[in-house]
Scaffold this active site. Sequence first.
Site, mmCIF file in Angstrom:
data_model
loop_
_atom_site.group_PDB
_atom_site.id
_atom_site.type_symbol
_atom_site.label_atom_id
_atom_site.label_comp_id
_atom_site.label_asym_id
_atom_site.label_seq_id
_atom_site.Cartn_x
_atom_site.Cartn_y
_atom_site.Cartn_z
ATOM 1 N N SER A 1 0.866 -1.183 0.000
ATOM 2 C CA SER A 1 0.000 0.000 0.000
ATOM 3 C C SER A 1 0.900 1.229 0.000
ATOM 4 O O SER A 1 1.527 1.546 1.003
ATOM 5 C CB SER A 1 -0.896 0.002 1.242
ATOM 6 O OG SER A 1 -1.801 -1.064 1.205
ATOM 7 N N LYS A 17 -7.217 1.367 -3.028
ATOM 8 C CA LYS A 17 -6.815 0.872 -1.707
ATOM 9 C C LYS A 17 -6.933 1.978 -0.661
ATOM 10 O O LYS A 17 -7.374 1.734 0.474
ATOM 11 C CB LYS A 17 -5.382 0.343 -1.749
ATOM 12 C CG LYS A 17 -4.847 -0.148 -0.388
ATOM 13 C CD LYS A 17 -5.704 -1.266 0.208
ATOM 14 C CE LYS A 17 -5.300 -1.646 1.618
ATOM 15 N NZ LYS A 17 -4.019 -2.352 1.708
ATOM 16 N N LYS A 44 -0.340 5.637 8.184
ATOM 17 C CA LYS A 44 0.381 5.884 6.928
ATOM 18 C C LYS A 44 -0.593 5.999 5.766
ATOM 19 O O LYS A 44 -0.516 6.913 4.932
ATOM 20 C CB LYS A 44 1.383 4.759 6.672
ATOM 21 C CG LYS A 44 2.124 4.834 5.341
ATOM 22 C CD LYS A 44 2.605 3.472 4.882
ATOM 23 C CE LYS A 44 1.454 2.599 4.424
ATOM 24 N NZ LYS A 44 1.890 1.319 3.821
#
Length: 295
Positions: free
Chosen positions: A98, A172, A240
């Site tokens: 990711s 995502k 993140k």
Amino acid sequence: MTAKKKIAFLGTGLMGAPMVRCLLKAGFPVTVWNRDGAKAAPLVADGARQVHSPSEAAAGADVVFTMLTNGTAVSDILFDKGVADAMSKDAIFVDCSSIAPPIAKENAGRLADRGIRSLDAPVSGGTAGATAGTLAIMAGGDAADVAALSDVFAALGRVTHVGPSGAGQICKLANQQIVAVTIGAVAEAMILAEAGGASRAAFRDAIRGGFAESRILELHGQRMVERNFVPGGASANQLKDLDAVMAMAESLSLTLPLTHQVRQEFADFVAEGGAEKDHSGLLLHLEELNRKDQA
């Protein structure tokens, strides 16, 4: 009979290791590398071949997977650690990490300049989905390349081609928005139910199957009831992803108030020492907020 594609898998942590096992069970020959070799070593007993450099793993592979911590790690592996140089021009690079969409696009462009095809294909489903081979895979890149790897993806879960390079990472991020906001909603509901005199476990059972049903309620709601915050998905990684969502929102001039708020709650939780706790552990931060308010 067509020979199975040879696979290199770089990054065998919480998600990578069970994905490798699914590929091995499906009969693919897999070569593995991990920065901490001890995390890759157990896969040898499952049939994988372990090597000591990422470029060695990539040499001769038909498909090179990465499942790494962030975009910097992916770019470093590709262009500084020699993976792009070692890859065959017939191979396809598949990044399941990711990372920020602009980095995914930049990597795809640099690989294309070398004549190497690539997909950004982040996944959702956590360690449970990785183990069961039921991941949701969001693939950005050329649709023909996604189709060419249909047998490989089938061993890992369900793949959907969502658009050009970078689109997988955008999807995502959108997935992570939903996950984070829903974790926050379930945690707050748990706190409210208990404060009002209800059992958290009974509350969760009572609403299962109704409009509030979700995988978050099923899995992370159970974690909250059991207070089991051993990481499947670490809160640091959730933060993140939320940072990347907010950066993308700013670049697109979007206002996302729910995401903004839950991002701040995760930032506070990580700062308080929750970085390596599961993201369902946001409950702990919200409980602490309520204790302070009631003091």
